[in-house]
Design a protein around this motif. Sequence first.
Motif, PDB file in Angstrom:
ATOM      1  N   MET A  57       0.840  -1.174   0.000  1.00  0.00           N
ATOM      2  CA  MET A  57       0.000   0.000   0.000  1.00  0.00           C
ATOM      3  C   MET A  57       0.886   1.238   0.000  1.00  0.00           C
ATOM      4  O   MET A  57       1.923   1.276   0.650  1.00  0.00           O
ATOM      5  N   VAL A  58       0.458   2.244  -0.704  1.00  0.00           N
ATOM      6  CA  VAL A  58       1.193   3.496  -0.801  1.00  0.00           C
ATOM      7  C   VAL A  58       1.233   4.163   0.580  1.00  0.00           C
ATOM      8  O   VAL A  58       0.217   4.234   1.268  1.00  0.00           O
ATOM      9  N   PRO A  59       2.411   4.632   1.014  1.00  0.00           N
ATOM     10  CA  PRO A  59       2.521   5.224   2.351  1.00  0.00           C
ATOM     11  C   PRO A  59       1.581   6.411   2.596  1.00  0.00           C
ATOM     12  O   PRO A  59       1.055   6.580   3.694  1.00  0.00           O
ATOM     13  N   ARG A  60       1.349   7.227   1.574  1.00  0.00           N
ATOM     14  CA  ARG A  60       0.443   8.373   1.761  1.00  0.00           C
ATOM     15  C   ARG A  60      -0.983   7.915   2.023  1.00  0.00           C
ATOM     16  O   ARG A  60      -1.685   8.490   2.851  1.00  0.00           O
ATOM     17  N   LEU A  61      -1.421   6.884   1.313  1.00  0.00           N
ATOM     18  CA  LEU A  61      -2.769   6.349   1.526  1.00  0.00           C
ATOM     19  C   LEU A  61      -2.870   5.718   2.905  1.00  0.00           C
ATOM     20  O   LEU A  61      -3.873   5.888   3.615  1.00  0.00           O
ATOM     21  N   ARG A  62      -1.834   5.011   3.304  1.00  0.00           N
ATOM     22  CA  ARG A  62      -1.808   4.389   4.630  1.00  0.00           C
ATOM     23  C   ARG A  62      -1.885   5.458   5.728  1.00  0.00           C
ATOM     24  O   ARG A  62      -2.612   5.310   6.707  1.00  0.00           O
ATOM     25  N   SER A  63      -1.171   6.544   5.555  1.00  0.00           N
ATOM     26  CA  SER A  63      -1.210   7.643   6.527  1.00  0.00           C
ATOM     27  C   SER A  63      -2.580   8.302   6.562  1.00  0.00           C
ATOM     28  O   SER A  63      -3.087   8.649   7.632  1.00  0.00           O
ATOM     29  N   PHE A  64      -3.188   8.492   5.412  1.00  0.00           N
ATOM     30  CA  PHE A  64      -4.513   9.101   5.350  1.00  0.00           C
ATOM     31  C   PHE A  64      -5.543   8.223   6.050  1.00  0.00           C
ATOM     32  O   PHE A  64      -6.335   8.715   6.875  1.00  0.00           O
ATOM     33  N   ILE A  65      -5.547   6.933   5.756  1.00  0.00           N
ATOM     34  CA  ILE A  65      -6.491   6.007   6.388  1.00  0.00           C
ATOM     35  C   ILE A  65      -6.247   5.957   7.890  1.00  0.00           C
ATOM     36  O   ILE A  65      -7.186   5.972   8.688  1.00  0.00           O
ATOM     37  N   GLY A  66      -4.996   5.903   8.314  1.00  0.00           N
ATOM     38  CA  GLY A  66      -4.668   5.877   9.727  1.00  0.00           C
ATOM     39  C   GLY A  66      -5.128   7.130  10.455  1.00  0.00           C
ATOM     40  O   GLY A  66      -5.634   7.070  11.579  1.00  0.00           O
ATOM     41  N   THR A  67      -4.974   8.281   9.801  1.00  0.00           N
ATOM     42  CA  THR A  67      -5.417   9.537  10.407  1.00  0.00           C
ATOM     43  C   THR A  67      -6.927   9.537  10.605  1.00  0.00           C
ATOM     44  O   THR A  67      -7.427   9.935  11.669  1.00  0.00           O
ATOM     45  N   ILE A  68      -7.654   9.107   9.602  1.00  0.00           N
ATOM     46  CA  ILE A  68      -9.112   9.028   9.711  1.00  0.00           C
ATOM     47  C   ILE A  68      -9.508   8.057  10.823  1.00  0.00           C
ATOM     48  O   ILE A  68     -10.412   8.341  11.627  1.00  0.00           O
ATOM     49  N   LEU A  69      -8.833   6.918  10.912  1.00  0.00           N
ATOM     50  CA  LEU A  69      -9.139   5.932  11.959  1.00  0.00           C
ATOM     51  C   LEU A  69      -8.871   6.497  13.358  1.00  0.00           C
ATOM     52  O   LEU A  69      -9.652   6.258  14.287  1.00  0.00           O
ATOM     53  N   ILE A  70      -7.799   7.240  13.524  1.00  0.00           N
ATOM     54  CA  ILE A  70      -7.494   7.828  14.830  1.00  0.00           C
ATOM     55  C   ILE A  70      -8.540   8.868  15.215  1.00  0.00           C
ATOM     56  O   ILE A  70      -8.976   8.930  16.369  1.00  0.00           O
ATOM     57  N   ILE A  71      -8.975   9.668  14.258  1.00  0.00           N
ATOM     58  CA  ILE A  71     -10.016  10.664  14.541  1.00  0.00           C
ATOM     59  C   ILE A  71     -11.307   9.974  14.961  1.00  0.00           C
ATOM     60  O   ILE A  71     -11.949  10.368  15.950  1.00  0.00           O
ATOM     61  N   ILE A  72     -11.692   8.934  14.242  1.00  0.00           N
ATOM     62  CA  ILE A  72     -12.896   8.175  14.596  1.00  0.00           C
ATOM     63  C   ILE A  72     -12.737   7.532  15.965  1.00  0.00           C
ATOM     64  O   ILE A  72     -13.663   7.546  16.787  1.00  0.00           O
ATOM     65  N   LEU A  73     -11.566   6.971  16.233  1.00  0.00           N
ATOM     66  CA  LEU A  73     -11.300   6.342  17.529  1.00  0.00           C
ATOM     67  C   LEU A  73     -11.454   7.337  18.673  1.00  0.00           C
ATOM     68  O   LEU A  73     -12.126   7.062  19.667  1.00  0.00           O
ATOM     69  N   VAL A  74     -10.852   8.503  18.537  1.00  0.00           N
ATOM     70  CA  VAL A  74     -10.880   9.497  19.616  1.00  0.00           C
ATOM     71  C   VAL A  74     -12.299   9.992  19.867  1.00  0.00           C
ATOM     72  O   VAL A  74     -12.747  10.084  21.020  1.00  0.00           O
ATOM     73  N   ILE A  75     -13.033  10.287  18.813  1.00  0.00           N
ATOM     74  CA  ILE A  75     -14.401  10.781  18.981  1.00  0.00           C
ATOM     75  C   ILE A  75     -15.287   9.710  19.611  1.00  0.00           C
ATOM     76  O   ILE A  75     -16.017   9.977  20.580  1.00  0.00           O
ATOM     77  N   THR A  76     -15.226   8.497  19.084  1.00  0.00           N
ATOM     78  CA  THR A  76     -16.045   7.411  19.612  1.00  0.00           C
ATOM     79  C   THR A  76     -15.681   7.094  21.056  1.00  0.00           C
ATOM     80  O   THR A  76     -16.556   6.940  21.917  1.00  0.00           O
ATOM     81  N   TYR A  77     -14.401   7.021  21.335  1.00  0.00           N
ATOM     82  CA  TYR A  77     -13.948   6.700  22.684  1.00  0.00           C
ATOM     83  C   TYR A  77     -14.364   7.780  23.681  1.00  0.00           C
ATOM     84  O   TYR A  77     -14.812   7.471  24.789  1.00  0.00           O
ATOM     85  N   ALA A  78     -14.236   9.035  23.291  1.00  0.00           N
ATOM     86  CA  ALA A  78     -14.626  10.130  24.187  1.00  0.00           C
ATOM     87  C   ALA A  78     -16.124  10.082  24.491  1.00  0.00           C
ATOM     88  O   ALA A  78     -16.536  10.261  25.646  1.00  0.00           O
ATOM     89  N   LEU A  79     -16.923   9.836  23.483  1.00  0.00           N
ATOM     90  CA  LEU A  79     -18.370   9.750  23.705  1.00  0.00           C
ATOM     91  C   LEU A  79     -18.738   8.576  24.600  1.00  0.00           C
ATOM     92  O   LEU A  79     -19.553   8.711  25.516  1.00  0.00           O
ATOM     93  N   LEU A  80     -18.135   7.420  24.353  1.00  0.00           N
ATOM     94  CA  LEU A  80     -18.436   6.245  25.174  1.00  0.00           C
ATOM     95  C   LEU A  80     -17.952   6.410  26.608  1.00  0.00           C
ATOM     96  O   LEU A  80     -18.674   6.069  27.560  1.00  0.00           O
ATOM     97  N   ALA A  81     -16.753   6.925  26.792  1.00  0.00           N
ATOM     98  CA  ALA A  81     -16.219   7.097  28.142  1.00  0.00           C
ATOM     99  C   ALA A  81     -17.029   8.111  28.939  1.00  0.00           C
ATOM    100  O   ALA A  81     -17.309   7.906  30.128  1.00  0.00           O
TER     101      ALA A  81
END
Length: 70
Positions: A1-25
């Motif tokens: 996988m292209v590193p830029r695409l991997r970084s983009f997907i990872g960034t989106i996943l971290i944003i989703i993780l933080v928002i979801t985790y904050a709401l649940l906690a």
Amino acid sequence: MVPRLRSFIGTILIIILVITYALLATTFATLLLATSPWWVHFLYFLLSGMLWVLPAMLIIKWMAGPKPGK
């Protein structure tokens, strides 16, 4: 996988993780810890505030890609 695409997907996943985790906690704390003493709130938010780092580290490790020798 292209590193830029991997970084983009990872960034989106971290944003989703933080928002979801904050709401649940916060929801969990509001529903179950409403009548608890201040030190229970302190310990809960201290631990839950650091717990999101573990899945984020896995995402960041994935974003970095395979090690150069492999």
